[in-house]
Motif scaffolding. Structure first.
Motif, PDB file in Angstrom:
ATOM      1  N   SER A  27      33.100  44.519  35.996  1.00 40.37           N
ATOM      2  CA  SER A  27      34.047  43.406  36.000  1.00 40.37           C
ATOM      3  C   SER A  27      33.919  42.547  34.751  1.00 40.37           C
ATOM      4  CB  SER A  27      33.799  42.530  37.234  1.00 40.37           C
ATOM      5  OG  SER A  27      32.552  41.855  37.109  1.00 40.37           O
ATOM      6  N   TYR A  28      34.914  41.696  34.556  1.00 42.29           N
ATOM      7  CA  TYR A  28      34.820  40.774  33.430  1.00 42.29           C
ATOM      8  C   TYR A  28      33.703  39.770  33.666  1.00 42.29           C
ATOM      9  CZ  TYR A  28      38.426  38.282  36.231  1.00 42.29           C
ATOM     10  OH  TYR A  28      39.160  37.692  37.225  1.00 42.29           O
ATOM     11  N   GLU A  29      33.361  39.509  34.925  1.00 41.37           N
ATOM     12  CA  GLU A  29      32.207  38.653  35.203  1.00 41.37           C
ATOM     13  C   GLU A  29      30.922  39.345  34.761  1.00 41.37           C
ATOM     14  OE1 GLU A  29      34.468  39.376  37.633  1.00 41.37           O
ATOM     15  OE2 GLU A  29      35.319  37.459  38.265  1.00 41.37           O
ATOM     16  N   TYR A  58      44.355  44.319  34.915  1.00 37.74           N
ATOM     17  CA  TYR A  58      43.023  43.739  35.081  1.00 37.74           C
ATOM     18  C   TYR A  58      42.572  43.054  33.788  1.00 37.74           C
ATOM     19  CZ  TYR A  58      38.246  43.156  36.699  1.00 37.74           C
ATOM     20  OH  TYR A  58      37.042  42.626  37.073  1.00 37.74           O
ATOM     21  N   ALA A  62      41.636  39.100  33.272  1.00 34.71           N
ATOM     22  CA  ALA A  62      40.403  38.628  32.623  1.00 34.71           C
ATOM     23  C   ALA A  62      40.719  37.573  31.569  1.00 34.71           C
ATOM     24  CB  ALA A  62      39.675  39.810  31.987  1.00 34.71           C
TER      25      ALA A  62
END
Length: 67
Positions: A27-29, A58, A62
């Motif tokens: 994920s971008y996290e 996605y 982000a």
């Protein structure tokens, strides 16, 4: 001096081709946490086409959350 990674992939619910990380989701996290740990200030997201066109959405998500 700002440090910018010139190309990263983020994805969810898919597998990258063999020479990439083999996690179901990166994920971008996840990317932000690793960037912070490494002292990277920004990155250019390159959606992984091998997973499908929905990864473009996605990448946009982000950028909206972390411009």
């Amino acid at each position: 001096m700002p440090i910018v990674d010139s190309q990263i992939h983020v994805w969810k619910h898919g597998r990258m081709i063999a020479h990439h990380r083999q996690d179901d989701t990166y994920s971008y996290e996840d990317a932000l946490a690793e960037m912070d740990a490494a002292g990277v200030d920004a990155a250019v997201i390159h959606p992984p086409g091998s997973i499908g066109e929905h990864m473009n959405d996605y990448a946009i998500e982000a950028v909206k959350h972390h411009p």
